[in-house]
Design an enzyme around this catalytic site. Structure first.
Site, PDB file in Angstrom:
ATOM      1  N   GLY A  15       9.446 -26.375  13.597  1.00 38.95           N
ATOM      2  CA  GLY A  15      10.889 -26.559  13.743  1.00 38.95           C
ATOM      3  C   GLY A  15      11.590 -25.220  13.720  1.00 38.95           C
ATOM      4  O   GLY A  15      11.314 -24.351  14.543  1.00 38.95           O
ATOM      5  N   SER A  42       6.942 -29.421   9.018  1.00 39.88           N
ATOM      6  CA  SER A  42       6.809 -29.813   7.623  1.00 39.88           C
ATOM      7  C   SER A  42       7.920 -29.180   6.805  1.00 39.88           C
ATOM      8  O   SER A  42       8.075 -27.957   6.808  1.00 39.88           O
ATOM      9  CB  SER A  42       5.445 -29.384   7.067  1.00 39.88           C
ATOM     10  OG  SER A  42       5.392 -29.600   5.669  1.00 39.88           O
ATOM     11  N   ALA A  53      21.641 -12.880  14.037  1.00 43.65           N
ATOM     12  CA  ALA A  53      22.517 -12.153  14.959  1.00 43.65           C
ATOM     13  C   ALA A  53      22.009 -12.387  16.376  1.00 43.65           C
ATOM     14  O   ALA A  53      20.809 -12.464  16.607  1.00 43.65           O
ATOM     15  CB  ALA A  53      22.530 -10.660  14.637  1.00 43.65           C
ATOM     16  N   LYS A  81      30.625 -11.409  17.113  1.00 41.97           N
ATOM     17  CA  LYS A  81      29.927 -10.127  17.201  1.00 41.97           C
ATOM     18  C   LYS A  81      30.215  -9.482  18.551  1.00 41.97           C
ATOM     19  O   LYS A  81      29.939 -10.070  19.597  1.00 41.97           O
ATOM     20  CB  LYS A  81      28.418 -10.350  17.036  1.00 41.97           C
ATOM     21  CG  LYS A  81      27.579  -9.102  17.273  1.00 41.97           C
ATOM     22  CD  LYS A  81      26.098  -9.426  17.190  1.00 41.97           C
ATOM     23  CE  LYS A  81      25.254  -8.216  17.560  1.00 41.97           C
ATOM     24  NZ  LYS A  81      23.808  -8.497  17.531  1.00 41.97           N
ATOM     25  N   THR A 348      17.196  -9.452  19.429  1.00 44.17           N
ATOM     26  CA  THR A 348      16.589 -10.067  20.608  1.00 44.17           C
ATOM     27  C   THR A 348      15.716 -11.277  20.299  1.00 44.17           C
ATOM     28  O   THR A 348      15.219 -11.921  21.232  1.00 44.17           O
ATOM     29  CB  THR A 348      15.750  -9.034  21.367  1.00 44.17           C
ATOM     30  OG1 THR A 348      14.841  -8.386  20.456  1.00 44.17           O
ATOM     31  CG2 THR A 348      16.633  -7.992  22.026  1.00 44.17           C
ATOM     32  N   ILE A 350      16.284 -14.355  19.207  1.00 42.29           N
ATOM     33  CA  ILE A 350      16.756 -15.636  19.729  1.00 42.29           C
ATOM     34  C   ILE A 350      16.882 -15.602  21.238  1.00 42.29           C
ATOM     35  O   ILE A 350      16.579 -16.587  21.924  1.00 42.29           O
ATOM     36  CB  ILE A 350      18.071 -16.027  19.042  1.00 42.29           C
ATOM     37  CG1 ILE A 350      17.787 -16.434  17.594  1.00 42.29           C
ATOM     38  CG2 ILE A 350      18.777 -17.160  19.781  1.00 42.29           C
ATOM     39  CD1 ILE A 350      19.010 -16.737  16.768  1.00 42.29           C
TER      40      ILE A 350
END
Length: 509
Positions: A15, A42, A53, A81, A348, A350
């Site tokens: 997840g 889990s 960020a 941001k 970077t 995400i």
């Protein structure tokens, strides 16, 4: 052409931010396929949870999954941001800013920075940052929404968000399950491979349940349970260029006052420290190289720099910069830490999850998982990682912290071939080399060169189309235009209060 063997089921292992971004995005973008999507995670296994960020591409993700930005800010204690401030990288006590926006206005087919370089050589003292609206908004703690139709490049800028990663994952989980995604809270005991082709057939849970799927998305973190463990895809180690291999994260109470609309990266003895201002707390972390400091010493440095009371025990992380040799193998695609790791110096983590999802949907296979699609995906993914690696390496190699062992070592690290080509073009004539799958475009590289005062040998002769008197007047008008636009902005704190309501920071203990 009709697909004879369509994908009917997707199993997402893990997840956290990666897993729930995948579930939400796939459920929305592939809704017409009526897929059965299951997330297996889990609650007894913690997530890294420090990717707080982002870069402006996150706004495209919000739009793709039909999330409103005010809702994200409200539900995740988020803030705005406009870029990243680098403290102490050029030298102790000095700082510069990497903005999400353009500098100046080009003229007669010549980039603005060439005119600025010409006038700098002629004695003009106004810094490059005076011509960037995003930088000025960040430095003044202001917010202004980007215009859909700016009058010229002076008005071109963007913004990203900071958010609580656990709250963001929870928001996505609610959205995904509302769109039909099944959530299974359990540990995985083993992975079953197909005897026919060696692909993943199912994951078996510790209670004996067996969850089969046509396609698997590995979001299991550093362990890379499917891609690394089960399928044996090796890891490409990049420590020769990016030797930082540890991090310590400690959230602290937010001080009274408005959170600044920027991330801060502060140079430390053996690495750098992040500072991410949320409405309810500050995210802090120290990324460092264990060859130059101990874990205890690093924790002491981070603890001593906290601006408020620590809200959790230190979370120590170990990692190796690099990536899996292949990101898509057979019927498994890995995202997030399961696919690779680059330190979060430019936020970077995400965006790599997001771009991976976008590529995967564009190449979405049938159950045969054509190897040619995987090869295309893998080539693009490797290029994206390499381009970001080169940009991060520039930060370190250009440092001016002379006499400090870690920083002296980083200046001596040989550039990659890609970085050398970019540096040569810049230093010879202020030119930018643009590559396929470059995450960071010309303005980002310009902000680094200017921040480290890495100037080219000369400006382009095309900038001589205007004489110095003309350019002095033109540049003055640009600065006035930026200053005039700032008068239409509102304080960042006022914007947050208006959009999300309530107070913007927790009360002092």
């Amino acid at each position: 052409m009709t697909n004879a063997q369509p994908i009917r089921s997707i199993v997402i292992v893990g997840g956290g931010t990666a897993g729930w971004m995948a579930a939400t995005y796939l459920a929305r973008r592939l809704a017409h396929l009526r897929l059965d999507i299951t997330v297996v995670e889990s609650s007894a296994i913690g997530t890294v949870g420090v990717g707080e960020a982002t870069v402006p591409a996150i706004r495209d993700f919000f739009a793709a999954v039909e999330l409103g930005e005010p809702d994200v800010l409200r539900e995740t204690e988020g803030t705005i941001k406009f870029g990243i401030r680098f403290d102490g990288w050029k030298a102790p006590g000095e700082r510069f800013f990497h903005p999400f926006g353009l500098y100046g206005v080009p003229a007669r087919g010549v980039p603005f920075h060439q005119y600025w370089l010409k006038m700098r050589a002629a004695g003009e003292t106004a810094p490059l940052s005076d011509y960037c609206l995003a930088t000025q908004l960040a430095e003044r703690g202001l917010f202004l929404p980007p215009s859909d139709r700016p009058a010229n490049d002076l008005g071109v800028f963007n913004f990203a968000v900071h958010f609580d990663a656990s709250k963001f994952a929870a928001l996505l989980r609610r959205l995904a399950t509302a769109n039909g995604v099944r959530h299974v809270d359990a540990r995985i005991a083993r992975v079953d491979l197909s005897a026919e082709n060696g692909a993943v057939a199912a994951v078996v849970l510790d209670d004996g349940r067996r969850i089969a799927g046509d396609l698997f998305v590995d979001c299991s973190g550093f362990r890379s349970l499917l891609l690394g463990d089960a399928l044996g895809v090796p890891y490409i180690d990049w420590r020769q260029w990016l030797p930082c291999d540890r991090a310590i994260a400690i959230p602290c109470r937010a001080c009274d006052g408005a959170p600044p609309p920027l991330t801060t990266a502060t140079a430390r003895e053996a690495g750098w420290q992040w500072h991410i201002p949320l409405r309810h707390r500050i995210g802090n972390g120290y990324v460092y190289c264990s060859d130059f400091t101990s874990d205890d010493a690093a924790e002491g440095v981070l603890t001593a720099s906290l601006e408020g009371e620590a809200l959790a025990a230190p979370n120590r992380l170990r990692f190796t910069a690099g990536h899996r040799a292949r990101f898509w193998e057979k019927n498994v695609v890995a995202l997030g830490l399961a696919s690779g790791f680059l330190e979060p110096l430019e936020s970077t983590s995400i965006t790599l999850i997001q771009s991976g999802l976008e590529r995967f949907v564009a190449l979405f296979p049938d159950r045969a998982c054509d190897a040619r699609l995987a090869a295309t995906y893998n080539r693009q993914s490797v290029l994206e990682f390499e381009r970001i690696r080169d940009f991060l390496l520039l930060h370190y190699r250009a440092n001016g912290r002379v006499g400090e062992p870690f920083w002296d070592h980083m200046r001596s690290v040989p550039p990659t071939e890609g970085l050398r080509i970019k540096l040569d073009a810049w230093r010879a004539g202020g030119e930018f080399v643009r590559n396929e799958w470059d995450t960071f475009q010309d303005p980002s590289w310009l902000s680094m060169y200017a921040g480290f005062e890495d100037w080219p040998a000369r400006h382009s002769v095309l900038a001589d189309q205007f004489d110095e008197a003309e350019l002095r007047e033109i540049l003055a008008r640009m600065r006035e235009a930026v200053a005039g636009t700032l008068r239409h902005a509102e304080p960042h704190a006022a914007f947050l209060a208006r959009v999300v309501g309530g107070r913007i920071s927790s009360p002092r203990a």
